[in-house]
Design a protein around this motif. Structure first.
Motif, PDB file in Angstrom:
ATOM      1  N   ALA A 173      30.488 -32.279 -28.711  1.00  0.00           N
ATOM      2  CA  ALA A 173      31.289 -33.073 -29.422  1.00  0.00           C
ATOM      3  C   ALA A 173      32.245 -33.593 -28.272  1.00  0.00           C
ATOM      4  CB  ALA A 173      31.702 -32.777 -30.943  1.00  0.00           C
ATOM      5  N   GLU A 174      32.460 -35.193 -28.046  1.00  0.00           N
ATOM      6  CA  GLU A 174      34.186 -34.711 -27.319  1.00  0.00           C
ATOM      7  C   GLU A 174      35.401 -34.226 -28.279  1.00  0.00           C
ATOM      8  OE1 GLU A 174      35.384 -38.090 -23.892  1.00  0.00           O
ATOM      9  OE2 GLU A 174      33.660 -38.396 -25.528  1.00  0.00           O
ATOM     10  N   TRP A 175      35.679 -34.536 -29.289  1.00  0.00           N
ATOM     11  CA  TRP A 175      36.403 -33.891 -29.726  1.00  0.00           C
ATOM     12  C   TRP A 175      35.932 -32.591 -31.337  1.00  0.00           C
ATOM     13  CZ3 TRP A 175      34.904 -38.660 -28.773  1.00  0.00           C
ATOM     14  CH2 TRP A 175      36.592 -39.396 -28.068  1.00  0.00           C
ATOM     15  N   ALA A 176      36.300 -31.491 -30.827  1.00  0.00           N
ATOM     16  CA  ALA A 176      36.607 -30.185 -31.317  1.00  0.00           C
ATOM     17  C   ALA A 176      37.096 -29.812 -33.312  1.00  0.00           C
ATOM     18  CB  ALA A 176      36.370 -29.540 -30.910  1.00  0.00           C
ATOM     19  N   HIS A 177      37.783 -31.248 -33.299  1.00  0.00           N
ATOM     20  CA  HIS A 177      38.304 -31.193 -34.969  1.00  0.00           C
ATOM     21  C   HIS A 177      37.464 -31.814 -35.383  1.00  0.00           C
ATOM     22  CE1 HIS A 177      41.570 -31.470 -37.027  1.00  0.00           C
ATOM     23  NE2 HIS A 177      41.943 -32.716 -37.614  1.00  0.00           N
ATOM     24  N   PRO A 178      36.929 -31.691 -36.589  1.00  0.00           N
ATOM     25  CA  PRO A 178      35.877 -32.170 -37.215  1.00  0.00           C
ATOM     26  C   PRO A 178      36.204 -33.303 -37.766  1.00  0.00           C
ATOM     27  CG  PRO A 178      36.977 -29.839 -38.154  1.00  0.00           C
ATOM     28  CD  PRO A 178      37.942 -29.564 -37.345  1.00  0.00           C
ATOM     29  N   GLY A 179      35.420 -34.422 -38.214  1.00  0.00           N
ATOM     30  CA  GLY A 179      36.241 -35.366 -38.554  1.00  0.00           C
ATOM     31  C   GLY A 179      35.742 -36.712 -37.439  1.00  0.00           C
ATOM     32  N   LEU A 180      35.870 -35.986 -36.492  1.00  0.00           N
ATOM     33  CA  LEU A 180      35.978 -37.364 -35.163  1.00  0.00           C
ATOM     34  C   LEU A 180      35.157 -37.552 -34.620  1.00  0.00           C
ATOM     35  CD1 LEU A 180      39.490 -35.480 -33.175  1.00  0.00           C
ATOM     36  CD2 LEU A 180      39.117 -37.837 -34.665  1.00  0.00           C
ATOM     37  N   ALA A 181      34.157 -38.818 -34.309  1.00  0.00           N
ATOM     38  CA  ALA A 181      33.101 -39.188 -34.669  1.00  0.00           C
ATOM     39  C   ALA A 181      33.245 -39.531 -33.004  1.00  0.00           C
ATOM     40  CB  ALA A 181      32.410 -40.467 -35.169  1.00  0.00           C
ATOM     41  N   ASP A 182      31.831 -39.288 -31.926  1.00  0.00           N
ATOM     42  CA  ASP A 182      31.854 -39.384 -30.883  1.00  0.00           C
ATOM     43  C   ASP A 182      31.710 -40.567 -30.643  1.00  0.00           C
ATOM     44  OD1 ASP A 182      31.502 -37.045 -28.447  1.00  0.00           O
ATOM     45  OD2 ASP A 182      31.300 -36.617 -30.789  1.00  0.00           O
ATOM     46  N   SER A 183      31.627 -41.188 -29.645  1.00  0.00           N
ATOM     47  CA  SER A 183      32.097 -42.596 -28.633  1.00  0.00           C
ATOM     48  C   SER A 183      31.036 -42.480 -27.561  1.00  0.00           C
ATOM     49  CB  SER A 183      33.279 -43.549 -28.538  1.00  0.00           C
ATOM     50  OG  SER A 183      34.116 -43.667 -29.827  1.00  0.00           O
ATOM     51  N   TYR A 184      29.974 -42.929 -27.156  1.00  0.00           N
ATOM     52  CA  TYR A 184      29.058 -42.126 -26.319  1.00  0.00           C
ATOM     53  C   TYR A 184      28.826 -43.315 -25.349  1.00  0.00           C
ATOM     54  CZ  TYR A 184      26.945 -38.945 -29.207  1.00  0.00           C
ATOM     55  OH  TYR A 184      26.801 -38.198 -30.422  1.00  0.00           O
ATOM     56  N   ASP A 185      28.642 -44.502 -25.121  1.00  0.00           N
ATOM     57  CA  ASP A 185      29.248 -45.763 -24.270  1.00  0.00           C
ATOM     58  C   ASP A 185      30.464 -45.323 -23.097  1.00  0.00           C
ATOM     59  OD1 ASP A 185      28.010 -47.515 -22.767  1.00  0.00           O
ATOM     60  OD2 ASP A 185      28.488 -49.080 -23.638  1.00  0.00           O
ATOM     61  N   HIS A 186      29.926 -44.697 -22.496  1.00  0.00           N
ATOM     62  CA  HIS A 186      32.109 -44.781 -21.257  1.00  0.00           C
ATOM     63  C   HIS A 186      31.619 -44.074 -20.015  1.00  0.00           C
ATOM     64  CE1 HIS A 186      35.978 -43.845 -21.106  1.00  0.00           C
ATOM     65  NE2 HIS A 186      36.306 -44.724 -21.328  1.00  0.00           N
ATOM     66  N   ARG A 187      32.266 -44.767 -19.386  1.00  0.00           N
ATOM     67  CA  ARG A 187      32.132 -44.210 -17.678  1.00  0.00           C
ATOM     68  C   ARG A 187      32.112 -42.940 -17.456  1.00  0.00           C
ATOM     69  NH1 ARG A 187      36.363 -47.522 -19.633  1.00  0.00           N
ATOM     70  NH2 ARG A 187      38.307 -46.158 -18.510  1.00  0.00           N
ATOM     71  N   HIS A 188      33.296 -41.973 -18.201  1.00  0.00           N
ATOM     72  CA  HIS A 188      34.007 -41.117 -17.879  1.00  0.00           C
ATOM     73  C   HIS A 188      33.325 -39.924 -19.112  1.00  0.00           C
ATOM     74  CE1 HIS A 188      37.956 -41.556 -15.846  1.00  0.00           C
ATOM     75  NE2 HIS A 188      37.627 -42.944 -16.152  1.00  0.00           N
ATOM     76  N   LEU A 189      33.240 -38.378 -18.441  1.00  0.00           N
ATOM     77  CA  LEU A 189      32.725 -36.884 -19.040  1.00  0.00           C
ATOM     78  C   LEU A 189      33.444 -36.583 -18.934  1.00  0.00           C
ATOM     79  CD1 LEU A 189      30.108 -39.381 -16.670  1.00  0.00           C
ATOM     80  CD2 LEU A 189      28.913 -37.544 -18.052  1.00  0.00           C
ATOM     81  N   SER A 190      34.539 -36.905 -19.802  1.00  0.00           N
ATOM     82  CA  SER A 190      35.256 -35.632 -19.857  1.00  0.00           C
ATOM     83  C   SER A 190      35.089 -34.206 -20.396  1.00  0.00           C
ATOM     84  CB  SER A 190      36.967 -36.756 -20.399  1.00  0.00           C
ATOM     85  OG  SER A 190      36.817 -37.717 -19.344  1.00  0.00           O
ATOM     86  N   HIS A 191      34.205 -34.715 -22.019  1.00  0.00           N
ATOM     87  CA  HIS A 191      34.571 -33.914 -22.461  1.00  0.00           C
ATOM     88  C   HIS A 191      33.374 -32.449 -21.789  1.00  0.00           C
ATOM     89  CE1 HIS A 191      30.741 -36.565 -22.666  1.00  0.00           C
ATOM     90  NE2 HIS A 191      30.401 -35.845 -23.511  1.00  0.00           N
ATOM     91  N   LEU A 192      32.604 -32.709 -20.671  1.00  0.00           N
ATOM     92  CA  LEU A 192      31.406 -31.808 -20.035  1.00  0.00           C
ATOM     93  C   LEU A 192      32.416 -31.601 -19.371  1.00  0.00           C
ATOM     94  CD1 LEU A 192      28.519 -34.397 -20.469  1.00  0.00           C
ATOM     95  CD2 LEU A 192      29.140 -32.428 -22.189  1.00  0.00           C
ATOM     96  N   TYR A 193      33.922 -31.517 -18.904  1.00  0.00           N
ATOM     97  CA  TYR A 193      34.464 -30.725 -17.878  1.00  0.00           C
ATOM     98  C   TYR A 193      34.545 -29.541 -17.906  1.00  0.00           C
ATOM     99  CZ  TYR A 193      39.187 -28.855 -16.085  1.00  0.00           C
ATOM    100  OH  TYR A 193      39.478 -28.525 -14.867  1.00  0.00           O
ATOM    101  N   GLY A 194      33.987 -28.286 -19.276  1.00  0.00           N
ATOM    102  CA  GLY A 194      33.489 -27.182 -19.167  1.00  0.00           C
ATOM    103  C   GLY A 194      31.769 -26.659 -18.327  1.00  0.00           C
TER     104      GLY A 194
END
Length: 752
Positions: free
Chosen positions: A554-575
């Motif tokens: 998930a791009e946001w680990a906080h419960p209840g925040l839904a992902d937005s998949y169509d985006h040019r950045h891949l910030s959540h995969l920084y790990g």
């Protein structure tokens, strides 16, 4: 495979657009060369040339007193609370990068275009050349003397030389002053441009040395009658007040004393027949440029007939191995050439237009990190040193950002900088970049890689790490119901949850960055032990990454925040990349979730950096076909100009260095990956390249690697600079490998 694939490119006609001009640079000055025998232009750039627009005085917003209320509201579920976390200012762009002027060399039109015309750039020397039967030009930018050097030979009848500021987008209010005077050896030309409503200006000075022709002043330039060889030396200074043009001219002339005999002998061997002043300057430049460029190269067994093609023709063959070879070479060349005083901008070091997209700035929430990603592995410490210089110059401003926005000690890096100011002031409702706290960790990553490669820790990097950790000590004060620390506010560049606003809670990137920064700072500062323990404890209290209902990280680990998949950045995969927090070996469950997130990610607006960021993450996750697909999006999308500099969008739309500079990193990651304790060979080799060789890759355990592969076998030579035990991972599995400093270790098919 040949021993030496193409290390340059060429065209059979002059550049008709500045974007197609061949490039040279030394990390301070840049030259963009058209190569037209009758109306040649060399557009001059310099890294410090940014147009004052108020950004030079802008400060970060004073919001610290309002931070607790914002945190309360976000944690209470008010998903748009961050939209009001502002001091009300409109969006302010950083000072835009711009060109200086064109050195213009005009001859009478002959009406002829002889078929022997050719222009080229030699990546090994940094020289651009253009030749025709009655004319020739050579240009390079000296790393030794910080000067643009051009030598022109003309059969006449005359040559007019001027400094022309009238480039695309030049503001009407520029205060222009020009000067020309004859000297015993030729002429001295100058152009001063004072910015509208500002106390700053820049001045260019060109020393003209004439052999064989007769110079005469034709203001604002000089005319040379007859057959001649002309040497031009050009520098640009940005300044307040007035510049002493005569002193600048004397400094340029002082670059041409009698050279040492051995230096001249080397130069003549390289360029027989080149005039002595030119060869003197070239001989001083070559050891610095050529040595750096030659440290690494890639051979994919490209077809010799494809390798012989001009760049524009080769670009029409996107599946040619020769194209990737040349783009790898060009990417390293342009990256080196744009790095020195500063690292590369969005446009590298070059532009022919005053209206540079996104101010031609340094965008640190993706673009800069992508562009310099290959610096350590591709053996270009010059790039890392330039990057370190940018960071060190801006630390006082980073401290201002932490205090003003978050009321914290330590440092917070901006998402955009012009290279002059490091203050956070470029933000808006849709781009709340002032909320982004992960920037310092990403920016320090290349410096940590550099230290790992060379086996020494830079105390300056260690000092900044401590300041990053101090920021997190002050900022990470909120907890969830389980006692876990919460990153709030949190921003995932440049995306938003599908069901909330941009400023949110526990973005995956922020969690990875905070964990990494705190643990790395503790590792670099073992004393006093209680401080290091405190930082590690903070890192351990951060929440784990969340895997959503679709099996994706998930791009946001906080419960209840839904992902937005169509985006040019891949910030959540920084790990996954550039960090090694998530990988298939140590964290297979999270790696599988990251791979699912990659599968679901759209391309949004087809930005080049998005495609190649995708490829880098895919390589870390051992998905060679996804690497190939992302590369194919760029190669098929007409992203490269004839200069082999790239564009931001398909169809060569918006001049931008992201693809050009990032592509070498993608290819290296597909072939060789390393950590301080692990070496992975051929982790994500695309099937389209079944054989090849890469030489000179540096690893984070202090070794240099040459790797070769074919459908029948693969092998490598590892040259360690220090004694270490690592884990070797190949297609046959994992095993420990002991390396001894100074002893080559050869991997053959039997030991692979």
């Amino acid at each position: 495979m040949t021993a030496d694939p193409v290390h340059g490119t060429w065209e059979s006609a002059p550049a008709a657009r500045w974007e197609d001009g061949f490039l040279s640079g030394n990390g301070h000055h840049g030259a963009l060369v058209f190569g037209d025998p009758n109306d040649d232009r060399v557009i001059v750039t310099q890294h410090t040339l940014v147009r004052p627009n108020g950004g030079e005085h802008a400060r970060p917003p004073e919001l610290a007193d309002a931070l607790p209320e914002l945190q309360d509201r976000l944690l209470a579920g008010e998903t748009d609370a961050a939209e009001s976390f502002t001091d009300g200012r409109p969006l302010q762009w950083v000072q835009p990068f711009h060109p200086a002027f064109a050195v213009r060399l005009r001859r009478p039109q002959t009406g002829e275009r002889p078929g022997d015309y050719r222009r080229s750039v030699d990546f090994t020397t940094g020289e651009t050349t253009a030749t025709r039967a009655d004319w020739s030009s050579r240009v390079f930018v000296s790393r030794a003397d910080d000067v643009i050097v051009q030598q022109v030979t003309t059969a006449g009848p005359r040559l007019d030389i001027t400094l022309d500021h009238r480039l695309t987008g030049a503001p009407a209010g520029l205060g222009i002053g020009q000067g020309a005077l004859l000297t015993p050896e030729g002429a001295l030309l100058s152009l001063r441009a004072r910015y509208p409503a500002a106390d700053r200006a820049y001045t260019g000075v060109t020393l003209v040395l004439v052999t064989g022709g007769t110079p005469a002043l034709v203001p604002p330039g000089v005319r040379i009658e007859g057959t001649a060889t002309v040497l031009l030396l050009t520098r640009v200074r940005r300044h307040t007040g007035e510049l002493d043009v005569l002193a600048e001219g004397r400094a340029l002339r002082a670059l041409l004393p009698d050279a040492e005999p051995d230096v001249l002998a080397e130069a003549r061997a390289l360029r027989p027949g080149v005039e002595r002043p030119y060869e003197t300057l070239l001989a001083r430049h070559l050891p610095l440029h050529r040595t750096a460029y030659r440290r690494a190269d890639l051979d994919l067994g490209g077809d010799p007939s494809d390798r012989a093609l001009p760049g524009s023709a080769l670009l029409t063959r996107p599946r040619s191995a020769a194209l990737l070879e040349r783009l790898f070479a060009a990417g390293r060349y342009h990256l080196l050439s744009s790095s020195g005083l500063l690292p590369p901008r969005l446009t590298g070091l070059w532009t022919g237009d005053w209206d540079t997209a996104w101010s031609g700035a340094f965008t640190t929430d993706a673009n800069l990190g992508l562009q310099i990603a290959s610096a350590a592995a591709a053996a270009l410490p010059e790039v890392t040193e330039a990057h370190a210089a940018l960071i060190q110059s801006q630390l006082p401003h980073w401290r201002d950002n932490a205090r003003a926005v978050f009321g914290a000690r330590g440092v917070v890096a901006p998402a955009h900088t012009d290279g002059e100011s490091g203050h956070v002031y470029h933000f808006s409702r849709e781009y709340p970049l002032h909320l982004w706290t992960a920037g310092a960790d990403w920016l320090l990553g290349p410096l940590l890689d550099h230290d790992a490669v060379r086996g020494e820790r830079d105390p300056r990097t260690a000092a900044v790490l401590a300041e990053v950790a101090e920021f997190y000590e002050d900022f990470l004060t909120r907890t969830d119901d389980e006692g876990r620390l919460v990153v709030v506010p949190s921003y995932s560049p440049e995306n938003r949850p599908a069901n909330a606003s941009w400023g949110a809670v526990n973005a995956a990137m922020d969690l990875s960055a905070a964990r990494h920064a705190l643990r790395t700072a503790a590792d670099h500062h073992p004393a006093p032990p209680e401080r290091a323990a405190r930082w590690r404890a903070l890192a351990d209290r951060l929440p784990a990454h969340r895997v959503n209902a679709e099996g994706a990280l998930a791009e946001w680990a906080h419960p209840g925040l839904a992902d937005s998949y169509d985006h040019r950045h891949l910030s959540h995969l920084y790990g996954v990349w550039p960090l090694d927090e998530i990988n298939p070996y140590d964290t297979p469950r999270l790696a599988a979730a990251a791979h699912r997130a990659l599968e679901l990610r759209g391309t949004e607006n087809d930005s080049a950096h998005g495609h190649l960021h995708h490829a880098l993450v895919a390589a870390r996750l051992r998905d060679g076909e996804r690497v190939a697909d992302a590369l194919g999006q760029v190669l098929d999308g007409d992203f490269f100009h004839a200069s082999l500099m790239s564009a931001h969008y398909p169809g060569r739309d918006v001049y931008n260095a992201d693809a050009a500079h990032t592509l070498p990193a993608v290819l290296i990651e597909a072939l060789v990956q390393s950590t301080p304790g692990r070496l992975v060979l051929l982790p994500a080799l695309p099937r389209a390249y079944p054989r090849g060789r890469i030489r000179g890759v540096r690893t984070r355990f202090g070794a240099e690697i040459d790797l070769h592969w074919s459908p029948q076998c693969a092998g490598a030579v590892i040259r360690p600079a220090r004694t270490v035990r690592i884990e070797l991972m190949t297609s046959t599995g994992a095993r420990p490998l002991d390396l001894v400093a100074g002893e080559d270790h050869v991997l053959t098919p039997g030991t692979w």
